[in-house]
Each structure stands twice: as structure tokens, then as C-alpha cells.
Design a protein around this motif. Structure first.
Motif, PDB file in Angstrom:
ATOM      1  N   ASP A  57      36.214  -8.383 -71.749  1.00  0.00           N
ATOM      2  CA  ASP A  57      35.188  -7.370 -72.017  1.00  0.00           C
ATOM      3  C   ASP A  57      35.421  -6.600 -73.310  1.00  0.00           C
ATOM      4  O   ASP A  57      34.480  -6.017 -73.867  1.00  0.00           O
ATOM      5  N   LYS A  58      36.660  -6.575 -73.775  1.00  0.00           N
ATOM      6  CA  LYS A  58      36.950  -5.842 -75.005  1.00  0.00           C
ATOM      7  C   LYS A  58      36.468  -6.578 -76.255  1.00  0.00           C
ATOM      8  O   LYS A  58      36.425  -6.007 -77.332  1.00  0.00           O
ATOM      9  N   GLN A  59      36.111  -7.839 -76.108  1.00  0.00           N
ATOM     10  CA  GLN A  59      35.755  -8.654 -77.266  1.00  0.00           C
ATOM     11  C   GLN A  59      34.298  -8.459 -77.690  1.00  0.00           C
ATOM     12  O   GLN A  59      33.391  -8.509 -76.872  1.00  0.00           O
ATOM     13  N   ILE A  60      34.100  -8.221 -78.980  1.00  0.00           N
ATOM     14  CA  ILE A  60      32.775  -8.185 -79.588  1.00  0.00           C
ATOM     15  C   ILE A  60      32.741  -9.310 -80.623  1.00  0.00           C
ATOM     16  O   ILE A  60      33.571  -9.353 -81.532  1.00  0.00           O
ATOM     17  N   ARG A  61      31.782 -10.211 -80.499  1.00  0.00           N
ATOM     18  CA  ARG A  61      31.687 -11.342 -81.414  1.00  0.00           C
ATOM     19  C   ARG A  61      30.613 -11.066 -82.474  1.00  0.00           C
ATOM     20  O   ARG A  61      29.515 -10.635 -82.139  1.00  0.00           O
ATOM     21  N   TYR A  62      30.965 -11.327 -83.719  1.00  0.00           N
ATOM     22  CA  TYR A  62      29.986 -11.158 -84.797  1.00  0.00           C
ATOM     23  C   TYR A  62      29.850 -12.471 -85.565  1.00  0.00           C
ATOM     24  O   TYR A  62      30.789 -13.260 -85.629  1.00  0.00           O
ATOM     25  N   ARG A  63      28.705 -12.685 -86.166  1.00  0.00           N
ATOM     26  CA  ARG A  63      28.403 -13.983 -86.769  1.00  0.00           C
ATOM     27  C   ARG A  63      28.756 -13.996 -88.254  1.00  0.00           C
ATOM     28  O   ARG A  63      27.911 -13.956 -89.136  1.00  0.00           O
ATOM     29  N   SER A  64      30.075 -14.062 -88.510  1.00  0.00           N
ATOM     30  CA  SER A  64      30.531 -14.151 -89.887  1.00  0.00           C
ATOM     31  C   SER A  64      32.027 -14.443 -89.911  1.00  0.00           C
ATOM     32  O   SER A  64      32.618 -14.770 -88.887  1.00  0.00           O
ATOM     33  N   PHE A  65      32.631 -14.300 -91.102  1.00  0.00           N
ATOM     34  CA  PHE A  65      34.071 -14.471 -91.287  1.00  0.00           C
ATOM     35  C   PHE A  65      34.659 -13.185 -91.860  1.00  0.00           C
ATOM     36  O   PHE A  65      33.976 -12.406 -92.514  1.00  0.00           O
ATOM     37  N   HIS A  66      35.957 -13.002 -91.658  1.00  0.00           N
ATOM     38  CA  HIS A  66      36.637 -11.876 -92.297  1.00  0.00           C
ATOM     39  C   HIS A  66      36.524 -11.957 -93.816  1.00  0.00           C
ATOM     40  O   HIS A  66      36.379 -10.945 -94.500  1.00  0.00           O
ATOM     41  N   TRP A  89      30.645   4.459 -83.501  1.00  0.00           N
ATOM     42  CA  TRP A  89      31.452   4.290 -82.293  1.00  0.00           C
ATOM     43  C   TRP A  89      31.392   5.556 -81.440  1.00  0.00           C
ATOM     44  O   TRP A  89      31.406   6.660 -81.980  1.00  0.00           O
ATOM     45  N   PRO A  90      31.299   5.447 -80.096  1.00  0.00           N
ATOM     46  CA  PRO A  90      31.354   4.238 -79.260  1.00  0.00           C
ATOM     47  C   PRO A  90      29.990   3.637 -78.919  1.00  0.00           C
ATOM     48  O   PRO A  90      29.915   2.634 -78.237  1.00  0.00           O
ATOM     49  N   GLU A  91      28.896   4.267 -79.417  1.00  0.00           N
ATOM     50  CA  GLU A  91      27.568   3.734 -79.103  1.00  0.00           C
ATOM     51  C   GLU A  91      27.427   2.289 -79.574  1.00  0.00           C
ATOM     52  O   GLU A  91      26.743   1.467 -78.938  1.00  0.00           O
ATOM     53  N   SER A  92      28.062   1.973 -80.716  1.00  0.00           N
ATOM     54  CA  SER A  92      27.955   0.625 -81.281  1.00  0.00           C
ATOM     55  C   SER A  92      28.469  -0.449 -80.321  1.00  0.00           C
ATOM     56  O   SER A  92      27.941  -1.564 -80.278  1.00  0.00           O
ATOM     57  N   TYR A  93      29.506  -0.108 -79.564  1.00  0.00           N
ATOM     58  CA  TYR A  93      30.061  -1.063 -78.596  1.00  0.00           C
ATOM     59  C   TYR A  93      29.009  -1.448 -77.562  1.00  0.00           C
ATOM     60  O   TYR A  93      28.793  -2.627 -77.278  1.00  0.00           O
ATOM     61  N   TRP A  94      28.337  -0.457 -77.020  1.00  0.00           N
ATOM     62  CA  TRP A  94      27.351  -0.713 -75.969  1.00  0.00           C
ATOM     63  C   TRP A  94      26.109  -1.410 -76.530  1.00  0.00           C
ATOM     64  O   TRP A  94      25.508  -2.258 -75.864  1.00  0.00           O
ATOM     65  N   ILE A  95      25.739  -1.080 -77.764  1.00  0.00           N
ATOM     66  CA  ILE A  95      24.606  -1.756 -78.394  1.00  0.00           C
ATOM     67  C   ILE A  95      24.893  -3.246 -78.535  1.00  0.00           C
ATOM     68  O   ILE A  95      24.050  -4.098 -78.211  1.00  0.00           O
ATOM     69  N   MET A  96      26.106  -3.583 -78.982  1.00  0.00           N
ATOM     70  CA  MET A  96      26.469  -4.991 -79.172  1.00  0.00           C
ATOM     71  C   MET A  96      26.606  -5.723 -77.838  1.00  0.00           C
ATOM     72  O   MET A  96      26.324  -6.929 -77.749  1.00  0.00           O
ATOM     73  N   LYS A  97      27.032  -5.031 -76.812  1.00  0.00           N
ATOM     74  CA  LYS A  97      27.158  -5.661 -75.495  1.00  0.00           C
ATOM     75  C   LYS A  97      25.776  -5.965 -74.910  1.00  0.00           C
ATOM     76  O   LYS A  97      25.561  -7.012 -74.295  1.00  0.00           O
ATOM     77  N   GLU A  98      24.855  -5.034 -75.095  1.00  0.00           N
ATOM     78  CA  GLU A  98      23.526  -5.191 -74.514  1.00  0.00           C
ATOM     79  C   GLU A  98      22.598  -6.038 -75.391  1.00  0.00           C
ATOM     80  O   GLU A  98      21.703  -6.721 -74.893  1.00  0.00           O
ATOM     81  N   ASN A  99      22.818  -5.992 -76.712  1.00  0.00           N
ATOM     82  CA  ASN A  99      21.932  -6.709 -77.633  1.00  0.00           C
ATOM     83  C   ASN A  99      22.720  -7.255 -78.814  1.00  0.00           C
ATOM     84  O   ASN A  99      22.682  -6.679 -79.926  1.00  0.00           O
ATOM     85  N   PRO A 100      23.441  -8.370 -78.648  1.00  0.00           N
ATOM     86  CA  PRO A 100      24.239  -8.940 -79.745  1.00  0.00           C
ATOM     87  C   PRO A 100      23.405  -9.269 -80.972  1.00  0.00           C
ATOM     88  O   PRO A 100      23.925  -9.267 -82.099  1.00  0.00           O
TER      89      PRO A 100
END
Length: 355
Positions: free
Chosen positions: A140-149, A337-348
Motif C-alpha cells: 500500500d505504500k507504493q505509488i507508481r508513476y509513468r516515467s524514469f528517475h 502531501w498528504p493529499e497527493s497520496y490519496w489522489i494517486m491511490k484513487e486516481n492514478p
């Protein structure tokens, strides 16, 4: 907002530099901590960042154990003095432990999937931000984003190549050149792993030397016979060199990936597999090899094909169009943060606005 960023590798300075500059320009405070591996102190100084160095890293197993205690204490003291709202790092166990003791969130970026390291920081970390192609499931702690470091600093929004690098390399703009990267194999995740053997290194140099100028960058000291090939440019200019190179051959995944996102044909040669390098293979930007023998065969093929040695602008553009701007995403994620976490969880899909 006050952000403490812990650095464990020179590439991490590049990873966070545009993020830090953006926050500082909006009156946030950013402070870096680091250990000395190669050019961390030099890079942080050259970009004008405030930082604290904890000294040299340890290479032996007993040294690493002692270092974990020593650097944990120093990170805690730095946090106590700076009083950050958020600790940020690329998989730093020291930032994770200090943040836990100071009751502040630790946000980690992760793209390697080294579980022996992740297990040490994950329990003390609020969120782990990873590329979507990372195979490891971190819960659950993982947030995936579509790119590279690497696109945090090599995206066209931030990086503009400077061809004065030819002058620094002391070659003409008509000359083809290759950059070779050798690693030290001293990291904890390197144990039992390998890249080029000494004999294969000699064969690699001979193979390339007749076709183009050869430059070597290495984590450890080079043998006397290879010293003449050592690249002698300011560390912050390595990406200009990677951009204009005809070919990059690397035991390190970061430089292989950096070359790839810049549109330079690259070979990653290591028994350690990296998802972000493998993802670039579908664009024919990075070729992945777990043995040096097979890599040498491919290199021989490439250096005799001018099309593969030319700038792969179309392939690079195709890659860029499929990824988001890592820095823009990170600035949003941290400052909201922390709103960004919930936004990404609900709407990646929210991240698509950062293209």
C-alpha cells in the motif's frame, strides 16, 4: 515547507536538483545530507545547495554495519537541527530511521528493487514512489508513476545539451566517441554480481579504439594501462558527453539509462537486471546483457552500422511521449502531501497532467 534530502549516490544529486531548485524558488527551504562516494560533495557545491557531508562511505561488511549506526546518528542530528517537515531520499535507510525518531514522514523514491535495502527502510517510510515498470510489489505504500528517475533531470524541460563538451574532451565535433562506465562492485546489492572481466575490458577497448575515441569513467581506480582513457571533464558535464557520444557501454544501470533517454545507443552489461533499462530496449535505446561475451558481439555489430551510431531522435521522442515529467510530478506530490497520496491511490491517471 522544509525538506531534508539525503543523498547516497552522485546520480541522486541530479535526481533531486531540479526539484530542489523549484522549491527554493518558491521560498521553501531545502537541506541535503550525503556520504562521499564519488562526486556528491562537488555536485552539491556546484549547484549551490546547502548540505552536510557525513564523510566517506565504508566498503567492508564490518564497515557497512558500523556506518549504518554512525550515519543514522548523524542523520538524526541533522534532522534535529534542521527540523524538516518531510525527509526525502532515494531509498535511504538513514533518512527513514531519522524521520521515524523525529516523527516526520519519509518519502522515498525507488527504481532498483533491491529488497535487502528496501526491507531496512520500508517499515519507517510513509510512501515509496516507483516507476510503473518496477516489477516489485511494495504494498500500500507504493505509488507508481509513468516515467524514469533519469527524466527528472534529462527531460527536455530541464536539459539542453551543450556542444562545448567537445572542447573539454579535446576532440573535434566530427569525431565519434564512446563512453565506457565501470563500477566498483562494492555495493551491498553487487555481491556475487559481475560485468566485464579484465580480459573482456581489454577486448572491449581494442574493439572500439579502431573505430572511435574512447573515454572511461570508473568508480574505482583504473589499471595503469587504462588510465590514458580516463575521461577528464567536470562531473556535472557528463550528461553533455553522454548526449553527443556515438555509443555508451556501461556496467552501471544509471549511466546506461541516462544515455538511452538522451537518444544515444547504449549497452547495459551486468548480471543485475534493471526494469528501467529493459523498458528502454523496446525503443532500441538500451540493449541489456548479463554476460560480457554476448555484449561484445553486439558492440561489434553496432560499431559497423552507422545508423545505430547516429542520434536516435525519433526513438527518444517516442520514449518521451510515453512518459511524464518526473520533477513536475514530484514537486506536486511533495508540496501537496498528504493529499497527493490519496489522489494517486484513487486516481492514478491524475499524473497525466505532468506530461
Amino acid at each position: 515547507m522544509k525538506i531534508l534530502i539525503d543523498i547516497g549516490h552522485p546520480a541522486h544529486v541530479h535526481l533531486f536538483k531540479n526539484f530542489a531548485k523549484e522549491l527554493i524558488s518558491h521560498n521553501h527551504q531545502v537541506f541535503f545530507t550525503c556520504r562521499e562516494k564519488e562526486f556528491e560533495k562537488y555536485l552539491l557545491s556546484s549547484y549551490g545547495f546547502s548540505f552536510k557531508s557525513f564523510g566517506k562511505k565504508y566498503s567492508s561488511i564490518p564497515g557497512k554495519i558500523f556506518g549504518m549506526i554512525e550515519f543514522d546518528i548523524k542523520e538524526f542530528i541533522s534532522g534535529l537541527k534542521f527540523r524538516p517537515d518531510i525527509f526525502l531520499s532515494h531509498g535511504s535507510i538513514y533518512a527513514a530511521h531519522a524521520s521515524f525518531l523525529l516523527r516526520k514522514p519519509h518519502i522515498s523514491l525507488e527504481d532498483s528493487g533491491n529488497m535487502e535495502q528496501i526491507k531496512l527502510y520500508q517499515p519507517f517510510t510513509k510512501v515509496i514512489i516507483t516507476p510503473d515498470i518496477l516489477k516489485e510489489n511494495l504494498g500500500d505504500k507504493q505509488i507508481r508513476y509513468r516515467s524514469f528517475h533519469e527524466l527528472a533531470y534529462l527531460h527536455p524541460n530541464y536539459f539542453i545539451p551543450d556542444d562545448s563538451i567537445y572542447k573539454d574532451l579535446k576532440i573535434s565535433k566530427k569525431e565519434k566517441f564512446c563512453i565506457i562506465r565501470f563500477v566498483s562492485w562494492k555495493a551491498t546489492h553487487d555481491e556475487g554480481q559481475k560485468g566485464f572481466s579484465n580480459n573482456d575490458k581489454e577486448q572491449l577497448i581494442k574493439l572500439l579504439y579502431d573505430k572511435m575515441k574512447v573515454f572511461i569513467t570508473s568508480e574505482s581506480d583504473l589499471p595503469v594501462e587504462l588510465e590514458k582513457f580516463k575521461i577528464r571533464i567536470p562531473p556535472e558535464r557528463i550528461h553533455d558527453a553522454l548526449y553527443y557520444a556515438s555509443l555508451v557501454v556501461s556496467e552501471g544501470a544509471t549511466i546506461a539509462s541516462e544515455a538511452g533517454v538522451l537518444g544515444t545507443t547504449s549497452l547495459y552489461v551486468s548480471s543485475i537486471r534493471r526494469a528501467y533499462c529493459e523498458d528502454q530496449e523496446r525503443f532500441n535505446l538500451v540493449y541489456n546483457f548479463q554476460t560480457s561475451k554476448s555484449a561484445l558481439i553486439k558492440i561489434s555489430e553496432i560499431i559497423n552500422d552507422d545508423n545505430k551510431l547516429s542520434k536516435q531522435a525519433e526513438a527518444r521522442q517516442s520514449l518521451l511521449s510515453s512518459k511524464i515529467d518526473t520533477t513536475a510530478f514530484l514537486v506536486w506530490f511533495i508540496t501537496t502531501w498528504p493529499e497527493s497520496y490519496w489522489i494517486m491511490k484513487e486516481n492514478p491517471g491524475y499524473q497525466e497532467r505532468f506530461k
